[in-house]
Motif scaffolding. Sequence first.
Motif, PDB file in Angstrom:
ATOM      1  N   ALA A  60       0.897  -1.170  -0.027  1.00 18.96           N
ATOM      2  CA  ALA A  60      -0.064  -0.059  -0.044  1.00 18.96           C
ATOM      3  C   ALA A  60       0.946   1.101  -0.112  1.00 18.96           C
ATOM      4  CB  ALA A  60      -0.902   0.170   1.336  1.00 18.96           C
ATOM      5  N   ARG A  61       0.543   2.369  -0.545  1.00 17.13           N
ATOM      6  CA  ARG A  61       1.228   3.564  -0.637  1.00 17.13           C
ATOM      7  C   ARG A  61       0.375   4.935  -0.873  1.00 17.13           C
ATOM      8  NH1 ARG A  61       3.269   4.672  -6.497  1.00 17.13           N
ATOM      9  NH2 ARG A  61       1.259   4.621  -7.601  1.00 17.13           N
ATOM     10  N   MET A  62       0.901   5.917  -0.707  1.00 17.76           N
ATOM     11  CA  MET A  62       0.278   7.148  -0.714  1.00 17.76           C
ATOM     12  C   MET A  62       1.264   8.265  -0.848  1.00 17.76           C
ATOM     13  SD  MET A  62      -1.101   8.466   2.888  1.00 17.76           S
ATOM     14  CE  MET A  62      -0.092   8.486   4.326  1.00 17.76           C
ATOM     15  N   SER A  63       0.986   9.544  -1.386  1.00 21.42           N
ATOM     16  CA  SER A  63       1.885  10.368  -1.540  1.00 21.42           C
ATOM     17  C   SER A  63       1.206  11.501  -0.726  1.00 21.42           C
ATOM     18  CB  SER A  63       1.893  10.935  -3.130  1.00 21.42           C
ATOM     19  OG  SER A  63       2.782  12.004  -3.334  1.00 21.42           O
ATOM     20  N   LEU A  64       1.852  12.334  -0.149  1.00 21.07           N
ATOM     21  CA  LEU A  64       1.428  13.240   1.093  1.00 21.07           C
ATOM     22  C   LEU A  64       2.311  14.353   0.807  1.00 21.07           C
ATOM     23  CD1 LEU A  64      -0.585  13.193   3.150  1.00 21.07           C
ATOM     24  CD2 LEU A  64       0.945  12.475   4.858  1.00 21.07           C
ATOM     25  N   TYR A  65       2.008  15.535   0.446  1.00 19.31           N
ATOM     26  CA  TYR A  65       2.565  16.985   0.390  1.00 19.31           C
ATOM     27  C   TYR A  65       2.184  17.778   1.283  1.00 19.31           C
ATOM     28  CZ  TYR A  65       4.362  15.251  -4.073  1.00 19.31           C
ATOM     29  OH  TYR A  65       4.903  14.370  -4.994  1.00 19.31           O
ATOM     30  N   LYS A  66       2.925  18.779   1.821  1.00 15.74           N
ATOM     31  CA  LYS A  66       2.588  19.776   2.734  1.00 15.74           C
ATOM     32  C   LYS A  66       2.504  21.159   1.692  1.00 15.74           C
ATOM     33  CE  LYS A  66       3.505  21.672   7.178  1.00 15.74           C
ATOM     34  NZ  LYS A  66       4.148  21.501   8.364  1.00 15.74           N
ATOM     35  N   VAL A  67       1.363  21.527   2.006  1.00 18.00           N
ATOM     36  CA  VAL A  67       1.047  22.893   1.164  1.00 18.00           C
ATOM     37  C   VAL A  67       1.220  24.211   2.119  1.00 18.00           C
ATOM     38  CG1 VAL A  67      -0.493  24.198  -0.305  1.00 18.00           C
ATOM     39  CG2 VAL A  67      -0.309  21.712  -0.568  1.00 18.00           C
ATOM     40  N   ASN A  68       1.951  25.152   1.767  1.00 21.68           N
ATOM     41  CA  ASN A  68       2.161  26.380   2.528  1.00 21.68           C
ATOM     42  C   ASN A  68       0.700  26.921   2.577  1.00 21.68           C
ATOM     43  OD1 ASN A  68       2.737  29.149   3.030  1.00 21.68           O
ATOM     44  ND2 ASN A  68       4.629  28.312   3.486  1.00 21.68           N
ATOM     45  N   LYS A  69       0.534  27.605   3.820  1.00 23.73           N
ATOM     46  CA  LYS A  69      -0.826  28.535   4.134  1.00 23.73           C
ATOM     47  C   LYS A  69      -0.935  29.510   3.171  1.00 23.73           C
ATOM     48  CE  LYS A  69       0.698  31.277   7.997  1.00 23.73           C
ATOM     49  NZ  LYS A  69       0.502  31.763   9.197  1.00 23.73           N
ATOM     50  N   LYS A  70       0.099  30.178   2.599  1.00 19.10           N
ATOM     51  CA  LYS A  70      -0.106  31.087   1.528  1.00 19.10           C
ATOM     52  C   LYS A  70      -0.919  30.665   0.149  1.00 19.10           C
ATOM     53  CE  LYS A  70       4.568  31.291  -0.351  1.00 19.10           C
ATOM     54  NZ  LYS A  70       5.630  32.302  -0.862  1.00 19.10           N
ATOM     55  N   TYR A  71      -0.732  29.479   0.042  1.00 19.70           N
ATOM     56  CA  TYR A  71      -1.665  28.696  -0.889  1.00 19.70           C
ATOM     57  C   TYR A  71      -2.853  28.020  -0.489  1.00 19.70           C
ATOM     58  CZ  TYR A  71       3.030  29.589  -3.090  1.00 19.70           C
ATOM     59  OH  TYR A  71       4.062  30.069  -3.359  1.00 19.70           O
ATOM     60  N   ASP A  72      -3.328  28.407   0.623  1.00 20.14           N
ATOM     61  CA  ASP A  72      -4.596  27.769   1.132  1.00 20.14           C
ATOM     62  C   ASP A  72      -5.926  28.517   0.576  1.00 20.14           C
ATOM     63  OD1 ASP A  72      -6.540  26.741   2.485  1.00 20.14           O
ATOM     64  OD2 ASP A  72      -5.880  27.032   4.401  1.00 20.14           O
ATOM     65  N   TYR A  73      -6.381  28.031  -0.323  1.00 26.90           N
ATOM     66  CA  TYR A  73      -7.740  28.439  -0.688  1.00 26.90           C
ATOM     67  C   TYR A  73      -9.081  27.369  -0.131  1.00 26.90           C
ATOM     68  CZ  TYR A  73      -4.446  30.731  -3.770  1.00 26.90           C
ATOM     69  OH  TYR A  73      -3.283  31.549  -4.343  1.00 26.90           O
ATOM     70  N   TYR A  74      -8.697  26.560   0.727  1.00 24.97           N
ATOM     71  CA  TYR A  74      -9.829  25.640   0.907  1.00 24.97           C
ATOM     72  C   TYR A  74     -10.159  25.934   2.546  1.00 24.97           C
ATOM     73  CZ  TYR A  74      -8.836  23.241  -3.115  1.00 24.97           C
ATOM     74  OH  TYR A  74      -8.833  22.932  -4.560  1.00 24.97           O
ATOM     75  N   PHE A  75      -9.379  26.272   3.470  1.00 23.86           N
ATOM     76  CA  PHE A  75      -9.642  26.269   4.706  1.00 23.86           C
ATOM     77  C   PHE A  75      -9.564  27.639   5.892  1.00 23.86           C
ATOM     78  CE2 PHE A  75      -7.631  22.232   3.392  1.00 23.86           C
ATOM     79  CZ  PHE A  75      -8.371  21.571   3.585  1.00 23.86           C
ATOM     80  N   ASP A  76     -10.534  27.601   6.595  1.00 27.45           N
ATOM     81  CA  ASP A  76     -10.733  28.932   7.508  1.00 27.45           C
ATOM     82  C   ASP A  76     -10.133  28.424   8.799  1.00 27.45           C
ATOM     83  OD1 ASP A  76     -11.274  31.236   8.047  1.00 27.45           O
ATOM     84  OD2 ASP A  76     -13.285  31.107   8.317  1.00 27.45           O
ATOM     85  N   PRO A  77      -9.335  29.149   9.389  1.00 25.72           N
ATOM     86  CA  PRO A  77      -8.464  30.155   9.100  1.00 25.72           C
ATOM     87  C   PRO A  77      -7.287  29.620   8.276  1.00 25.72           C
ATOM     88  CG  PRO A  77      -7.501  29.627  11.368  1.00 25.72           C
ATOM     89  CD  PRO A  77      -8.949  28.666  10.898  1.00 25.72           C
ATOM     90  N   PRO A  78      -6.779  30.325   7.262  1.00 23.20           N
ATOM     91  CA  PRO A  78      -5.763  29.810   6.288  1.00 23.20           C
ATOM     92  C   PRO A  78      -4.720  29.050   7.206  1.00 23.20           C
ATOM     93  CG  PRO A  78      -6.645  31.978   5.605  1.00 23.20           C
ATOM     94  CD  PRO A  78      -7.158  31.544   6.861  1.00 23.20           C
ATOM     95  N   GLN A  79      -4.133  27.918   6.545  1.00 25.44           N
ATOM     96  CA  GLN A  79      -3.193  27.431   7.440  1.00 25.44           C
ATOM     97  C   GLN A  79      -2.323  26.401   6.296  1.00 25.44           C
ATOM     98  OE1 GLN A  79      -5.008  24.499  10.107  1.00 25.44           O
ATOM     99  NE2 GLN A  79      -6.813  25.671   9.535  1.00 25.44           N
ATOM    100  N   ASP A  80      -1.358  25.923   6.969  1.00 25.61           N
ATOM    101  CA  ASP A  80      -0.523  24.602   6.251  1.00 25.61           C
ATOM    102  C   ASP A  80      -1.706  23.464   6.088  1.00 25.61           C
ATOM    103  OD1 ASP A  80       1.659  26.389   6.104  1.00 25.61           O
ATOM    104  OD2 ASP A  80       2.741  24.976   7.468  1.00 25.61           O
ATOM    105  N   TYR A  81      -1.734  22.964   4.810  1.00 21.97           N
ATOM    106  CA  TYR A  81      -2.520  21.578   4.576  1.00 21.97           C
ATOM    107  C   TYR A  81      -1.792  20.526   3.983  1.00 21.97           C
ATOM    108  CZ  TYR A  81      -4.017  22.875   0.160  1.00 21.97           C
ATOM    109  OH  TYR A  81      -4.081  23.367  -1.118  1.00 21.97           O
ATOM    110  N   LEU A  82      -2.472  19.196   3.988  1.00 25.68           N
ATOM    111  CA  LEU A  82      -1.726  18.106   3.336  1.00 25.68           C
ATOM    112  C   LEU A  82      -2.512  17.911   2.180  1.00 25.68           C
ATOM    113  CD1 LEU A  82      -1.112  15.912   6.389  1.00 25.68           C
ATOM    114  CD2 LEU A  82       0.518  17.342   5.232  1.00 25.68           C
ATOM    115  N   THR A  83      -1.914  17.501   1.029  1.00 19.04           N
ATOM    116  CA  THR A  83      -2.582  17.110  -0.102  1.00 19.04           C
ATOM    117  C   THR A  83      -2.136  15.728  -0.207  1.00 19.04           C
ATOM    118  OG1 THR A  83      -2.485  19.311  -1.365  1.00 19.04           O
ATOM    119  CG2 THR A  83      -2.884  17.203  -2.808  1.00 19.04           C
TER     120      THR A  83
END
Length: 160
Positions: A60-83
């Motif tokens: 089993a496998r997955m890819s996990l990337y951390k996205v910087n909060k300055k590119y957060d268009y999904y969450f409130d409050p803006p923050q680092d998130y994972l893709t």
Amino acid sequence: MKPVKVEKLMINYKTLEKFKHFKEYGNQELSMLEDLENNLVENQSDSPFYGIYIGDSLIARMSLYKVNKKYDYYFDPPQDYLTLWKLEVLPEYQGQSYGKTLVDFAKSYNLPIKTNPRINSHGFWEKMGFKKAQYEMERDLGENPLIWMPEGVKEKPVVK
């Protein structure tokens, strides 16, 4: 099911060879293979891939990337998130909670998570607590992302 350990996968020829067993083998792996062939350091540990082994077999496998909060268009409050993407369990190991184990590992970072599920996988993601993000044409560009939010995080309202 015996307890399993999620491991960060090294980028090397052995790992890339194991990736060929997965249906979602594609451009990203080919690009890594090309980099290795062009003398990139073997066993690069700055890998976005995580996996579960049974013996010597990557099952089993997955890819996990951390996205910087300055590119957060999904969450409130803006923050680092994972893709999270390329989550895949080999067919003979499906239905044995290995996919859930990988998702739980991603959730353990306690950051919001965004994924773009493959066709026919929405049921799995809903069981994992993900919900469909409100669609925003410019942001989502034809994708239909699903999101998971830890406590205290809300979905950013879509501006109409």
